[in-house]
Design an enzyme around this catalytic site. Structure first.
Site, PDB file in Angstrom:
ATOM      1  N   ASP A 233       0.822  -1.199   0.000  1.00 26.41           N
ATOM      2  CA  ASP A 233       0.000   0.000   0.000  1.00 26.41           C
ATOM      3  C   ASP A 233       0.867   1.264   0.000  1.00 26.41           C
ATOM      4  O   ASP A 233       1.845   1.357   0.755  1.00 26.41           O
ATOM      5  CB  ASP A 233      -0.858  -0.032   1.283  1.00 26.41           C
ATOM      6  CG  ASP A 233      -1.817   1.123   1.380  1.00 26.41           C
ATOM      7  OD1 ASP A 233      -2.720   1.201   0.544  1.00 26.41           O
ATOM      8  OD2 ASP A 233      -1.654   1.959   2.296  1.00 26.41           O
ATOM      9  N   GLU A 293       1.261  -0.559  -5.117  1.00 27.53           N
ATOM     10  CA  GLU A 293       0.337   0.534  -5.413  1.00 27.53           C
ATOM     11  C   GLU A 293       1.201   1.718  -5.822  1.00 27.53           C
ATOM     12  O   GLU A 293       1.650   2.507  -4.991  1.00 27.53           O
ATOM     13  CB  GLU A 293      -0.524   0.896  -4.206  1.00 27.53           C
ATOM     14  CG  GLU A 293      -1.632   1.844  -4.625  1.00 27.53           C
ATOM     15  CD  GLU A 293      -2.229   2.701  -3.520  1.00 27.53           C
ATOM     16  OE1 GLU A 293      -3.242   3.354  -3.765  1.00 27.53           O
ATOM     17  OE2 GLU A 293      -1.647   2.749  -2.415  1.00 27.53           O
TER      18      GLU A 293
HETATM   19  C1  GLC Z   1      -4.099   3.222  -0.399  1.00 26.53           C
HETATM   20  C2  GLC Z   1      -5.393   2.437  -0.349  1.00 26.53           C
HETATM   21  C3  GLC Z   1      -6.495   3.346   0.078  1.00 26.53           C
HETATM   22  C4  GLC Z   1      -6.157   3.893   1.440  1.00 26.53           C
HETATM   23  C5  GLC Z   1      -4.789   4.579   1.442  1.00 26.53           C
HETATM   24  C6  GLC Z   1      -4.302   4.869   2.818  1.00 26.53           C
HETATM   25  O1  GLC Z   1      -4.121   4.211  -1.354  1.00 26.53           O
HETATM   26  O2  GLC Z   1      -5.639   1.858  -1.588  1.00 26.53           O
HETATM   27  O3  GLC Z   1      -7.734   2.701   0.090  1.00 26.53           O
HETATM   28  O4  GLC Z   1      -7.143   4.805   1.853  1.00 26.53           O
HETATM   29  O5  GLC Z   1      -3.821   3.752   0.856  1.00 26.53           O
HETATM   30  O6  GLC Z   1      -3.874   3.705   3.445  1.00 26.53           O
END
Ligand code: GLC
Length: 566
Positions: A233, A293
């Protein structure tokens, strides 16, 4: 951080010639034309556990619910499930605020339930991927509770604490991506702590080796429990400039009314790559995959995430693909070519829990089912690993709240009405036509969209023309078709403004993919001879789309996937 895609809102004839392509309908052994690591041929499926299946009827999905749907996923043709955070959490950001990395939140079950799910999944040949949240913890994590307790606490330096510039003034101008300053004052110790996201999500200090050790151990804990990898993440945000330079301010205001900033000093700092190389070393010991991500703006940035020696992320997500918001062959061609030129294996994503579902992003309001099949015909036949999002395969649409007091996602409450939050893409999975779409017998945490009457698993399984049947057919074909798994990508008819066409060529075998991105019928002629082929035979087509020799006729938004014949 989010490039949030907020825009606007057939008859299929399947030619069961799959056997011609060496494909069997029942998911069998994946073709291994070349030696490939398992994740290159796998189809991943993202599950938002709150919304998938509720086994204990409390209105929130859970791990036993997921376990009960493994046969469905297997039959669909999924090889790996990525479960978004299911760890203990105050749920301020619905699990992305973790208060214990090595346990399961009681709302989702227990560690024993996780072990059961992993065992059942493995028995079906499905890998389990968890979400690793390295950038921040919950403010209720014991590390942070200790950190904020005094300036000399053992965990003080596990987070980012700084003095303000003056009374009531944060250390610099950095903004939280979820609105407001990225700094929150802690009166007990007279300092500010940094949070890229909500104040309840303090950033860990990755410059502290103790943080690194503890977090690396978290990955080992789950690998030993049978996890096959992680989706990492918010890795872009792992480090920030220790000198706290102000970010450049750009013109305009965002949905929260904050100035727009370029995150020059708190995003994609080079130090992140040292951490990724380290995490990869651990992953390699377990034959595991790391998915990132990664909100990259260009291929150079994407390449950096693969690592100089392909020693970082195996699958940095290519959100560049999701920046194509309309059915434009030219725009997709450009993006596909860019990804194919990258230094690692491509990853394709068209929907997830943070962005508007593809059904609405591309749908024209009239032909949405047909367009959903068109998109499946695209991202499941490209060279690379697709990551599906639950419900995409049945044509679930984004259903945002209509009133502010219905909003669950805090960014929606804060940004209303410009930013309605992410509830719309997180609604309960639509299993059947029964009450609450078969998701739960209790009132679900988010309302079930009215479309569950027309778009649900049970009905679509029975309908050979459904979006779901189309997904199953394409997934079955790609499972054993060497050209689709390993073939090179060769764009065809690149000047065509309406139809996106390409060939996937593997040794002397080739598959032709022809996608009509317009609402009018199209007739396309191919120069197949220059590639050593004479004609195409349909494998999967929609409606009356068909080939005669090297001419393919497509219905509006039609799909033709065919075997090329010498
Ligand atoms: C990432 C996740 C998202 C979350 C953010 C903070 O972007 O995909 O859903 O709110 O991280 O952890």
């Amino acid at each position: 951080m989010f490039d949030r895609k907020r825009i606007g809102t057939c008859a299929i004839t399947v030619l069961w010639l799959l056997c011609l392509a060496g494909c069997s309908h029942t998911p069998a052994k994946t073709a291994q034309a070349e030696e490939h690591p398992w994740w290159q041929h796998a189809v991943f499926y993202e599950i938002y556990p709150r919304s998938f299946a509720d086994s204990n009827n409390d209105g929130v999905g859970d791990l036993n619910g997921i376990a009960s749907k493994l046969d469905y996923l297997k039959e669909l043709g999924v090889d790996a499930i990525w479960i978004t955070p299911c760890f203990p959490s105050p749920q301020v950001d619905f699990g992305y605020d973790v208060s214990d990395y090595e346990n399961i939140d009681p709302m989702y079950g227990t560690l024993a339930d996780f072990d059961h799910l992993a065992k059942e999944a493995n028995q079906r040949g499905i890998h389990v991927i968890l979400d690793f949240v390295p950038n921040h913890t919950s403010d209720q994590h014991p590390w942070f509770l200790d950190s904020e307790s005094s300036r000399t606490s053992a965990h003080r330096d596990w987070y980012i604490w700084r003095d303000g510039k003056g009374p009531g003034q944060p250390p610099n101008n950095w903004l939280s991506t979820f609105g407001g300053s990225a700094w929150t004052y802690n009166p007990k110790t007279g300092q500010y702590y940094y949070h890229y996201f909500y104040p309840q999500q303090p950033d860990l200090n990755w410059r502290n080796p103790a943080v690194k050790d503890a977090m690396f151990d978290v990955t080992r804990f789950w690998y030993k429990r049978g996890v096959a990898g992680f989706r990492l993440d918010a890795v872009d945000a792992l480090f920030e400039d220790p000198n706290l330079h102000d970010n450049p301010v750009l013109p305009g205001k965002n949905a929260f009314g904050d100035p727009i900033e370029q995150n020059k000093y708190n995003d994609k700092l080079p130090e992140v790559h040292d951490v990724l190389r380290g995490l990869r070393k651990v992953a390699d010991q377990y034959n595991a995959v790391l998915i990132g991500e990664t909100w990259t703006d260009n291929i150079e940035q994407l390449n950096r995430y693969y690592g100089h020696d392909n020693d970082e992320l195996q699958l940095p997500m290519d959100f560049l693909f999701t920046t194509v918001n309309r059915l434009s062959p030219a725009a997709f061609r450009k993006q596909i070519a860019a990804v194919n030129s990258a230094s690692g294996w491509p990853t394709f994503v068209i929907s997830n829990h943070d962005i508007v579902r593809s059904y609405d992003r591309y749908g024209d309001g009239q032909h949405n089912d047909q367009i959903a099949k068109l998109m499946a015909g695209l991202y499941l036949t490209l060279r690379g690993t697709p990551i599906m999002y639950y419900g995409e395969e049945i044509g679930m649409k984004t259903t945002p709240p209509t009133r502010r007091d219905e909003v669950q996602d805090p960014i929606g409450r804060r940004g209303w009405p410009r930013e309605k939050g992410r509830d719309g893409e997180r609604t309960p999975m639509q299993w059947d036509e029964s009450v609450n779409a078969g998701f739960s017998r209790a009132k679900p945490w988010l309302p079930v969209p009215p479309t569950y009457k027309t778009h649900n698993v049970a009905d679509e399984l029975k309908d050979p023309d459904s979006v779901l049947s189309f997904y199953k057919q394409v997934l079955a074909l790609r499972r054993t078709n060497e050209a689709l798994l390993d073939g090179s990508y060769i764009p065809l008819n690149e000047d065509d403004p309406n139809v996106l066409s390409y060939m996937r060529l593997y040794k002397d075998q080739a598959v032709l993919v022809v996608l009509n991105m317009s609402g009018a019928e199209q007739k396309v002629t191919f120069e197949l001879g220059s590639h050593g082929f004479s004609s195409a035979t349909g494998l999967i087509t929609t409606g009356n789309s068909a080939a005669t020799g090297s001419v393919v006729t497509l219905e509006p938004f039609g799909v033709f996937i065919g075997q090329l014949v010498k």
